[in-house]
Design a protein around this motif. Sequence first.
Motif, mmCIF file in Angstrom:
data_model
loop_
_atom_site.group_PDB
_atom_site.id
_atom_site.type_symbol
_atom_site.label_atom_id
_atom_site.label_comp_id
_atom_site.label_asym_id
_atom_site.label_seq_id
_atom_site.Cartn_x
_atom_site.Cartn_y
_atom_site.Cartn_z
ATOM 1 N N MET A 1 14.741 -4.782 41.982
ATOM 2 C CA MET A 1 15.311 -3.912 43.015
ATOM 3 C C MET A 1 14.202 -3.127 43.701
ATOM 4 S SD MET A 1 18.695 -2.290 41.180
ATOM 5 C CE MET A 1 19.384 -1.670 42.717
ATOM 6 N N GLU A 2 14.381 -2.891 44.992
ATOM 7 C CA GLU A 2 13.470 -2.024 45.728
ATOM 8 C C GLU A 2 13.914 -0.573 45.540
ATOM 9 O OE1 GLU A 2 10.685 -2.758 47.315
ATOM 10 O OE2 GLU A 2 10.905 -4.872 46.738
ATOM 11 N N LEU A 3 12.958 0.293 45.308
ATOM 12 C CA LEU A 3 13.270 1.689 45.009
ATOM 13 C C LEU A 3 14.090 2.350 46.109
ATOM 14 C CD1 LEU A 3 12.787 4.015 43.008
ATOM 15 C CD2 LEU A 3 10.678 4.542 44.239
ATOM 16 N N ASP A 4 13.748 2.097 47.357
ATOM 17 C CA ASP A 4 14.423 2.775 48.475
ATOM 18 C C ASP A 4 15.870 2.338 48.646
ATOM 19 O OD1 ASP A 4 12.173 4.238 49.029
ATOM 20 O OD2 ASP A 4 11.432 2.884 50.591
ATOM 21 N N LEU A 5 16.250 1.212 48.023
ATOM 22 C CA LEU A 5 17.625 0.730 48.156
ATOM 23 C C LEU A 5 18.569 1.354 47.130
ATOM 24 C CD1 LEU A 5 16.988 -3.081 48.793
ATOM 25 C CD2 LEU A 5 17.370 -1.258 50.479
ATOM 26 N N ILE A 6 18.007 2.037 46.131
ATOM 27 C CA ILE A 6 18.818 2.602 45.047
ATOM 28 C C ILE A 6 19.409 3.943 45.486
ATOM 29 C CG2 ILE A 6 18.797 3.429 42.667
ATOM 30 C CD1 ILE A 6 16.349 1.552 42.214
ATOM 31 N N LYS A 7 20.718 4.047 45.492
ATOM 32 C CA LYS A 7 21.411 5.274 45.909
ATOM 33 C C LYS A 7 22.264 5.880 44.790
ATOM 34 C CE LYS A 7 19.743 4.609 50.018
ATOM 35 N NZ LYS A 7 18.572 5.404 50.447
ATOM 36 N N ARG A 8 22.661 5.051 43.829
ATOM 37 C CA ARG A 8 23.475 5.528 42.707
ATOM 38 C C ARG A 8 22.880 4.969 41.407
ATOM 39 N NH1 ARG A 8 29.083 3.102 43.961
ATOM 40 N NH2 ARG A 8 27.793 1.536 44.998
ATOM 41 N N VAL A 9 22.803 5.830 40.377
ATOM 42 C CA VAL A 9 22.193 5.406 39.115
ATOM 43 C C VAL A 9 23.027 5.931 37.947
ATOM 44 C CG1 VAL A 9 20.045 5.225 37.808
ATOM 45 C CG2 VAL A 9 19.946 5.720 40.251
ATOM 46 N N TYR A 10 23.297 5.048 36.989
ATOM 47 C CA TYR A 10 24.044 5.442 35.797
ATOM 48 C C TYR A 10 23.197 5.109 34.572
ATOM 49 C CZ TYR A 10 28.060 6.370 32.800
ATOM 50 O OH TYR A 10 28.910 6.915 31.871
ATOM 51 N N PHE A 11 23.076 6.080 33.646
ATOM 52 C CA PHE A 11 22.212 5.948 32.477
ATOM 53 C C PHE A 11 23.042 5.816 31.199
ATOM 54 C CE2 PHE A 11 19.575 7.859 35.658
ATOM 55 C CZ PHE A 11 18.310 7.326 35.431
#
Length: 451
Positions: A1-11
Amino acid sequence: MELDLIKRVYFIGAGGIGMSALARYFKKRGCLVGGYDKTSTVLTRTLEEEGILISYTDEASSLPADFEIPASDLLIVYTPAIPANAVLLNYFRDNGFNLKKRSQVLGIISKGQFCIAVAGTHGKTTTSSIVAHILTDSGYGCTAFLGGIATNYQSNFLLGDNHVVVVEADEYDRSFLTLHPDIAVITSMDADHLDIYGDAEQLHESFHLFAQQLKTGGVLFFKKGLPLNGGITYGVDINAEVQALHIRVEEGNFVFDYKDQDVSITNIPLMLPGKHNIENAIVAMAAALKLGIDPEKVKAAIASFKGVKRRFEYVVREDKHIYIDDYAHHPEELRACFDAVRQLYPDKKMTVVFQPHLFSRTRDFADDFAKVLSTADELLLLDIYPARELPMEGIDAEFLRAKLTLKNSKVYQKEEVLAYVKETQPELLVTVGAGDIDTLIQPLKNILTNA
């Protein structure tokens, strides 16, 4: 994944020290961040206060709507410490989500940036924290992902405005092989994580591979004596290319001189005790000097570094009582901790509370643990903290205690430890371990300070 495309993150495992640093990073980037952890802790509650959505239920039904359906802008991050049968982990795996290990995400973040990566079976948290502090305190700046809470910042995450990233490179599960550093540090290669590697030779091979991950023109620093080549060596009381000289104790603090092939710095005070912390400091200094940071700024930063939570942390420091807490969970870490205590307090009786971490580590290093623990004056031994493991037949706290030469030792439950300390009021108390022994810190502090 490209960093700038990430908008939501679940851990999955959001309360882990490394995972929480990543959660804070994505929150600072403006992403919607959520996560799951098994239990509520000080760290998870802090994340909640910072606007991160935390659940304590391992069920897909507990997911907020924004994380229920796979999408190109949604990233799921997990730690290898999560059991393979975890419901949420398998829900994400079975339904086509973008799922990556914490180490892979660090690789994505550090890609295209100037990366300083600190590896080692011990010493990496303190060393990476010192590097990050020097860069921040000097005004150079960095973004840092740390494996402990740096006391100066009360955080395991620092956000800079340049393209320099400092990361703690974890050897567990070969995680550090996702990184391609410009500066790499290897502090130690003692046998550990044999449940993953099988033997020390396989562990060493992994560190060699990490050293080969350097970018073209990159610099490797490693402790003199490690079976490595092609880098710059450092050490104390040894003929290395980066050295600490004239080590002494002045007004309760260690003071030393720094010398490498180009720079000499004299009379450097360090709040952290022990030869091992001087080693951590000089390699952090060497990395900072490679960036062109002024030597006087480096010296000032070392003098102002207050340490890392649970790394030889003074909980109580009074005339009547000294209470030190340390994360040590490997025989070499215990030895370094005890040596530092003895240097500072040679005439005090040392009472140790130790919680073994992992059945496999206790089994694999039982003789080494017994040798080091037997140097205490008094030992209160807790049950083994299982973490990710199931019990192993015959491997328990009594198995370890039976190997000790120290007669003044006994297996205790946590409540019994509190009662014993309240009754005996030890003058020098040391708690060590990487499990949930930290839940005893505040009650023990209360007992000793209210005595």
